[in-house]
Enzyme design. Structure first.
Site, mmCIF file in Angstrom:
data_model
loop_
_atom_site.group_PDB
_atom_site.id
_atom_site.type_symbol
_atom_site.label_atom_id
_atom_site.label_comp_id
_atom_site.label_asym_id
_atom_site.label_seq_id
_atom_site.Cartn_x
_atom_site.Cartn_y
_atom_site.Cartn_z
ATOM 1 N N ASP A 1 -15.603 13.631 37.241
ATOM 2 C CA ASP A 1 -14.692 14.504 37.822
ATOM 3 C C ASP A 1 -13.237 13.697 37.655
ATOM 4 O O ASP A 1 -13.213 12.664 37.749
ATOM 5 C CB ASP A 1 -15.042 14.437 39.303
ATOM 6 C CG ASP A 1 -14.713 15.816 40.140
ATOM 7 O OD1 ASP A 1 -13.589 16.484 39.844
ATOM 8 O OD2 ASP A 1 -15.777 16.197 40.564
ATOM 9 N N GLU B 1 -11.932 23.467 36.608
ATOM 10 C CA GLU B 1 -12.116 24.124 37.846
ATOM 11 C C GLU B 1 -11.015 24.928 37.935
ATOM 12 O O GLU B 1 -9.756 24.778 38.205
ATOM 13 C CB GLU B 1 -11.941 23.259 38.960
ATOM 14 C CG GLU B 1 -12.378 23.851 40.205
ATOM 15 C CD GLU B 1 -11.930 23.177 41.441
ATOM 16 O OE1 GLU B 1 -12.692 23.599 42.543
ATOM 17 O OE2 GLU B 1 -10.815 22.535 41.497
ATOM 18 N N ASP C 1 -10.096 18.811 37.986
ATOM 19 C CA ASP C 1 -10.202 19.333 39.284
ATOM 20 C C ASP C 1 -9.001 20.008 39.633
ATOM 21 O O ASP C 1 -7.933 19.573 39.166
ATOM 22 C CB ASP C 1 -10.422 18.147 40.366
ATOM 23 C CG ASP C 1 -10.446 18.492 42.037
ATOM 24 O OD1 ASP C 1 -11.583 19.208 42.359
ATOM 25 O OD2 ASP C 1 -9.552 18.289 42.481
ATOM 26 N N ASP D 1 -29.157 6.955 49.151
ATOM 27 C CA ASP D 1 -28.857 5.597 49.431
ATOM 28 C C ASP D 1 -29.495 4.304 49.321
ATOM 29 O O ASP D 1 -30.672 4.163 49.759
ATOM 30 C CB ASP D 1 -28.228 5.479 51.164
ATOM 31 C CG ASP D 1 -27.870 4.282 51.684
ATOM 32 O OD1 ASP D 1 -27.423 3.323 51.019
ATOM 33 O OD2 ASP D 1 -27.993 4.209 53.074
ATOM 34 N N HIS E 1 -20.163 21.676 45.411
ATOM 35 C CA HIS E 1 -19.837 20.821 46.740
ATOM 36 C C HIS E 1 -18.869 21.558 47.473
ATOM 37 O O HIS E 1 -18.456 21.048 48.795
ATOM 38 C CB HIS E 1 -19.465 19.453 46.439
ATOM 39 C CG HIS E 1 -18.244 19.675 45.729
ATOM 40 N ND1 HIS E 1 -18.159 20.149 44.267
ATOM 41 C CD2 HIS E 1 -16.954 19.106 45.902
ATOM 42 C CE1 HIS E 1 -17.040 20.099 43.773
ATOM 43 N NE2 HIS E 1 -16.159 19.455 44.918
ATOM 44 N N ASP E 2 -18.316 22.736 47.151
ATOM 45 C CA ASP E 2 -17.181 23.383 48.052
ATOM 46 C C ASP E 2 -17.746 24.700 48.540
ATOM 47 O O ASP E 2 -16.847 25.419 48.972
ATOM 48 C CB ASP E 2 -15.991 23.795 46.852
ATOM 49 C CG ASP E 2 -15.246 22.668 46.593
ATOM 50 O OD1 ASP E 2 -15.134 21.489 47.176
ATOM 51 O OD2 ASP E 2 -14.468 22.771 45.581
#
Ligand code: ISL
Length: 604
Positions: free
Chosen positions: A156, A312, A258, A79, A379-380
């Site tokens: 993505d 994916e 995706d 950040d 990330h899944d």
């Protein structure tokens, strides 16, 4: 016509799935099916006996096969403005770190404008940047900064569905005769309730959402805020190709498609057999027209740019996967399948024998044609070391390094998830309030409505929840791990005091420096990219042993997947074996491996 051969090859038990396309064969000229049977037998016997994979892939070298992909989850990387959410300027400030890893490609999860019900996987404007992440100028700077460092960028592409806040959907839902109506899948209520479709993220598990405005249901395989786009509509396809060109023209280097296997559905919406959820790819997508769409996409967009593409999901069979990625198909470059990542996910433990069987099966099937990705986390999923290794104090480093060794020595393009290079672990929240992920939150609500076992659910989430793998990157040991000066959107793992990049950078024996060494080794040894893979000591329940071989060059990899010592019997004479890399100071050479020991040898 294609002929599929399924055979047992040497060493015994290693599956080989060979595909041969015989285009010159004129079936009509053959007198009967006996001739076909004889021909098939000849093709199959010779294919089963011939060494596969060694030269076929080498003859088709591609940058995206040789690349190592590093996945950056932008929300959690760095950040820059203190709002607690990672952003593009934050990533830019860490480009030298990314470069120091030695990787070639960054894959960024979605950064487009989004109301963020699913952390950017619900896009409301495909040509703009999410406010929290920055501006288009920041994006251009990021791309430039990556390219200056010789790193490519893949984005993505989330086009099975859009956000319900996308202007297409706003218009589509406004009236039945709106020109955008057909951009999505609608079912008029006067026809009764449509046949059930299960939704991954819906609180009621229902993929049909009733919309009173036009007295109709719309389809959403994911959350109700993520309506599925209608790929049968050529105007929708054209819109998407235009979006792809917009990013292609900016100079990006590829797309990760995706949930794309779901784009081509059976739109008669017939009643599906009971238990269809167990084979979701088959019933939810992978209709033949998927290939028409991909070939069209290739023609309209992909072939005009030097971009890589990865799907994916790979369908539900090896043949499905081949149809997506084989070179002669002109569709996509590679896919990632879920067979391996899902092993033991429900049970909470997995058998190495099963793990080896799955990887060997997929490797053999793609030895000659097509290409796959190799990954152990994203990330899944939960963190790699918590899921497939051992994240206890005692074994975390060792088992992280062992898993890294696996990813960097298999055939396929490695996809490595940010933070795994430090051995970041699952956070294991005790309180539901700490979760941010729509999947966990909506499943919890659903279970509550059904009166299910909430305690058991919470325990399971400590193991499988996606937020385990989404906690902020651990840069240093300061209060928010150097991720933000504000309050992080998702809690930082308290173990950042000991697991962090700053400390590991200085330590030659760290997980981070081992990762860098493994990356370097792969880059220096094309045999690790293209070489034929042979599983050794197949029935060994503790050790994964295999060789990679190409043009007389041979590499042996031994991986002890247990927290106890183990022996391996490869039958290979180790007298002239040279250790290239290992996760213990003095690598084993006598077939006895210490807990989670990993060794890569060069054989002469
Ligand atoms: O995350 C999953 C299980 O925990 C998968 O079922 C996942 O939903 C599926 O692989 C599709 O994933 C992709 O599309 C989703 C998004 O939430 C995921 O993050 C993304 O990878 C919807 O866009």
């Amino acid at each position: 016509m294609p002929i599929f051969c399924y055979c047992q090859a040497e060493p015994p038990g290693q599956d080989v799935f060979a595909k041969y396309s015989i285009f010159v064969l004129n079936m009509n000229a053959m007198s009967n099916y006996i001739s076909l049977a004889i021909l098939t037998a000849i093709v199959c016997i010779s294919s089963c006996q011939a060494p596969t994979g060694e030269t076929a892939q080498l003859n088709d070298r591609k940058w995206w096969k040789e690349a190592i992909v590093y996945q950056v989850y932008p929300r959690s990387f760095k950040d820059s403005d203190g709002d607690g959410i990672g952003d593009l300027k934050g990533i830019i400030s860490k480009l030298d770190y990314i470069k120091s890893l030695g990787i070639d490609v960054v894959w960024l999860n979605p950064i487009y404008t989004s109301p963020n019900y699913d952390n950017g996987y619900d896009i409301s404007d495909y040509r703009n940047i999410m406010t929290e992440f920055g501006t288009m100028q920041d994006f251009d700077n990021l791309l430039k900064g990556l390219h200056e460092r010789n790193i490519k960028l893949i984005m993505d592409l989330v086009v099975n569905h859009s956000s319900a806040e996308h202007e297409w959907f706003r218009k589509s839902r406004s009236a039945r005769n709106n020109p955008y109506r057909n951009y999505y899948h609608w079912w008029p209520a006067e026809k009764g309730k449509p046949a059930p479709r299960f939704s991954f993220f819906d609180v009621n598990g229902d993929a049909w959402e009733y919309d009173s405005l036009t007295d109709a249901y719309y389809l959403h395989y994911f959350a109700e805020q993520q309506p599925d786009l209608n790929w049968e509509n050529p105007t929708v396809r054209k819109e998407i190709y235009d979006i792809m060109k917009f990013w292609g023209d900016k100079g990006i280097d590829g797309f990760r498609l995706d949930a794309f296997q779901y784009a081509a559905k059976d739109t008669t919406f017939s009643t599906l057999p009971l238990d269809y959820e167990k084979n979701i790819a088959k019933y939810y997508g992978m209709q033949p027209q998927l290939h028409t769409y991909l070939q069209e996409m290739n023609q309209e967009v992909l072939r005009q740019y030097d971009v890589m593409t990865v799907a994916e999901g790979a369908g539900s069979t090896l043949a499905d996967a081949h149809a997506l990625v084989d070179a002669d198909r002109n569709e996509l470059n590679m896919a990632y399948h879920f067979d391996a990542i899902d092993i033991g996910k429900e049970k909470g433990s997995y058998s190495l024998l099963e793990f080896k069987r799955v990887y060997s099966k997929w490797d053999s099937a793609f030895a000659d044609d097509g290409w796959l990705s190799i990954y152990l986390a994203n990330h899944d999923n939960a963190r790699m070391v918590s899921r497939f290794g051992n994240d206890s104090e005692e074994f975390r480093d060792r088992s992280s390094k062992m898993l890294t060794t696996f990813i960097m020595t298999m055939r396929g393009t490695p996809y490595y998830y940010y933070g795994d290079e430090l051995g970041m672990t699952n956070i294991r929240f005790d309180n539901m309030e700490d979760y941010r992920d729509i999947e966990t939150l909506n499943k919890f609500k659903k279970l509550k409505l059904e009166g299910g076992d909430l305690i058991q659910f919470k325990e399971k989430q400590k193991r499988v929840a996606r937020d385990n793998g989404r906690t902020p990157f651990q840069w240093d040991n300061t209060s928010s791990a150097g991720f933000t000066t504000g309050t992080p959107w998702l809690k930082v793992n308290p173990n950042h005091k000991t697991i962090n990049a700053e400390a590991q950078d200085k330590d030659q024996n760290s997980v981070l420096n081992y990762f860098r060494a493994a990356v370097k080794l792969r880059k220096e040894n094309p045999v690790l990219v293209y070489g034929a893979y042979t599983l050794l000591d197949k029935d060994n329940p503790d050790v994964y042993a295999y060789s990679r071989e190409q043009n007389g060059e041979k590499i042996l990899v031994l991986l002890n997947f247990q927290g106890t010592s183990a022996t391996v019997n490869t039958g290979i004479d180790m007298r002239n074996a040279n250790v290239l890399l290992g996760n213990y100071p003095n690598a084993s050479v006598d077939g006895k491996l210490r807990p989670y020991e990993a060794v890569i040898y060069k054989l002469d």
